[in-house]
Scaffold this active site. Structure first.
Site, PDB file in Angstrom:
ATOM      1  N   GLU A 133       9.476  -7.154  -4.269  1.00 57.03           N
ATOM      2  CA  GLU A 133       9.461  -6.551  -2.926  1.00 57.03           C
ATOM      3  C   GLU A 133       9.114  -7.617  -1.892  1.00 57.03           C
ATOM      4  OE1 GLU A 133       7.460  -2.784  -2.788  1.00 57.03           O
ATOM      5  OE2 GLU A 133       6.813  -3.068  -0.718  1.00 57.03           O
ATOM      6  N   ASP A 159       8.094  -7.595   2.203  1.00 58.39           N
ATOM      7  CA  ASP A 159       7.686  -6.589   3.194  1.00 58.39           C
ATOM      8  C   ASP A 159       7.482  -7.115   4.600  1.00 58.39           C
ATOM      9  OD1 ASP A 159       7.472  -4.695   1.185  1.00 58.39           O
ATOM     10  OD2 ASP A 159       5.311  -4.879   0.971  1.00 58.39           O
ATOM     11  N   GLU A 197       5.663  -4.826   7.562  1.00 55.55           N
ATOM     12  CA  GLU A 197       5.081  -3.534   7.935  1.00 55.55           C
ATOM     13  C   GLU A 197       4.418  -3.695   9.298  1.00 55.55           C
ATOM     14  OE1 GLU A 197       3.883  -0.848   4.234  1.00 55.55           O
ATOM     15  OE2 GLU A 197       2.653  -2.654   4.355  1.00 55.55           O
ATOM     16  N   ASN A 230       4.060  -9.134   3.027  1.00 57.55           N
ATOM     17  CA  ASN A 230       3.625  -9.249   1.639  1.00 57.55           C
ATOM     18  C   ASN A 230       4.826  -9.608   0.780  1.00 57.55           C
ATOM     19  OD1 ASN A 230       1.909  -9.190  -0.577  1.00 57.55           O
ATOM     20  ND2 ASN A 230       1.312  -7.040  -0.342  1.00 57.55           N
ATOM     21  N   ASP A 286      -5.188   6.910   7.270  1.00 55.70           N
ATOM     22  CA  ASP A 286      -6.351   6.681   6.414  1.00 55.70           C
ATOM     23  C   ASP A 286      -6.667   5.198   6.263  1.00 55.70           C
ATOM     24  OD1 ASP A 286      -3.942   6.403   5.038  1.00 55.70           O
ATOM     25  OD2 ASP A 286      -4.822   6.911   3.096  1.00 55.70           O
TER      26      ASP A 286
END
Length: 329
Positions: free
Chosen positions: A140, A142, A144, A159, A233
């Site tokens: 993966e 990333d 974000e 990442n 969260d």
């Protein structure tokens, strides 16, 4: 022989065509749709340039849109493709977010997408844009974008996962407001390195260091994914700031997708031996591309001025010693 799969929008076409500004008004009509940045004189109509005009037309015709390249995979109508396929939007409300994925899988490529992020109070929201394979030992890469309160900067979180292992986070502020206009976020992925770029400015490089035992994503084809979702969260100040649902729906917009890449289909790559047949040409240069001195200076500028977290300097997180790749950089 091998061919290099290319999925490009009209914006990409314009860049290609602008390299030939001496074409006649016929060229202008073929290419002007993308950004309305063309203003060519009609006084230069040369029949001998017809092959070049035809080439321009072919590039325009090969330009695809979101309908051709992506599927909206969840969100119950909150993801939409509009403007005749030129723009995709994702929305988030209290009931659900939304997301999409590419129709194609890729094994190496240069991937560009323009994004305009959620404006205003985006605290608690995450806009994820990434490449990923499947399975328990997935790869993966990333981007974000972590939302924030109005007036506070977005955090760009990056990442790299290889064989299911990540924990290679680097985070940045941006040097502009990513909510007021579209900006280009790019991933260059070839067998030697992964380069993350913003508006053609490199912000991070992850090199292939398999020689010292660091796994590198090179064997698993990956799709492009993007989603807009609620992560209050953890996303903003470690979860202290919650999503303000009175501001919903939250919307992020996408345009001008371009992939110069090796498409993986039925167990085989569109590039012979995963390598374009002429990787020294302009279109295929990404396969062996590395940063020149100017790009390296831009990378250093970003990392010195806008990097806010680097796993390679987080000694408390790795009491047994920093990861091997950190010791090489």
């Amino acid at each position: 022989g091998a061919y290099l799969a290319s999925s490009s929008t009209l914006f990409f076409t314009t860049i290609k065509c602008q390299a030939l500004p001496f074409l006649s008004i016929t060229y202008s009509l073929l290419c002007e749709k993308s950004e309305d940045k063309m203003s060519y004189s009609s006084s230069s109509k040369f029949p001998l340039l017809m092959p070049l005009m035809v080439a321009c037309l072919i590039m325009a015709a090969s330009g695809s849109n979101f309908h051709n390249d992506f599927d909206i995979t969840w969100g119950d109508g909150r993801g939409k493709i509009v403007n005749n396929g030129e723009v995709l939007t994702l929305s988030l409300d209290k009931q659900s977010g939304s997301g999409f994925q590419s129709k194609n899988e890729y094994l190496f490529g240069k991937i560009d997408m323009q994004l305009k992020l959620v404006p205003g109070n985006s605290a608690g929201t995450v806009t994820a844009y990434y490449l990923s394979s499947k399975g328990t030992t997935w790869d993966e890469i990333d981007f974000e974008f972590l939302g924030n309160l109005s007036g506070d900067p977005y955090i760009l979180h990056t990442n790299v996962f290889s064989q299911g292992k990540g924990n290679r986070e680097q985070q940045f502020y941006l040097w502009f407001d990513p909510t007021t206009d579209f900006h280009t976020y790019s991933l260059l992925w070839n067998p030697q390195r992964i380069i993350f770029s913003v508006d053609d400015t490199p912000i991070r490089e992850f090199k292939n260091m398999e020689s010292i035992g660091v796994p590198f994503p090179k064997n698993q084809p990956m799709r492009i994914y993007s989603s807009l979702w609620n992560a209050d969260d953890w996303a903003t100040r470690g979860g202290l700031v919650k999503t303000d649902w009175t501001q919903a729906p939250f919307t992020a917009s996408y345009r001008n997708f371009n992939a110069d890449a090796c498409v993986w289909s039925n167990g085989a790559s569109s590039c012979k031996s995963n390598a374009p047949s002429s990787s020294t040409s302009t279109n295929n240069a990404w396969f062996s591309q590395e940063m020149d001195s100017a790009k390296q200076q831009r990378l250093q500028w970003v990392q010195q001025n806008y990097m806010i977290y680097n796993y390679c300097t987080d000694a408390k997180r790795f009491p047994q010693g920093l990861p091997s790749e950190c010791k090489m950089s």
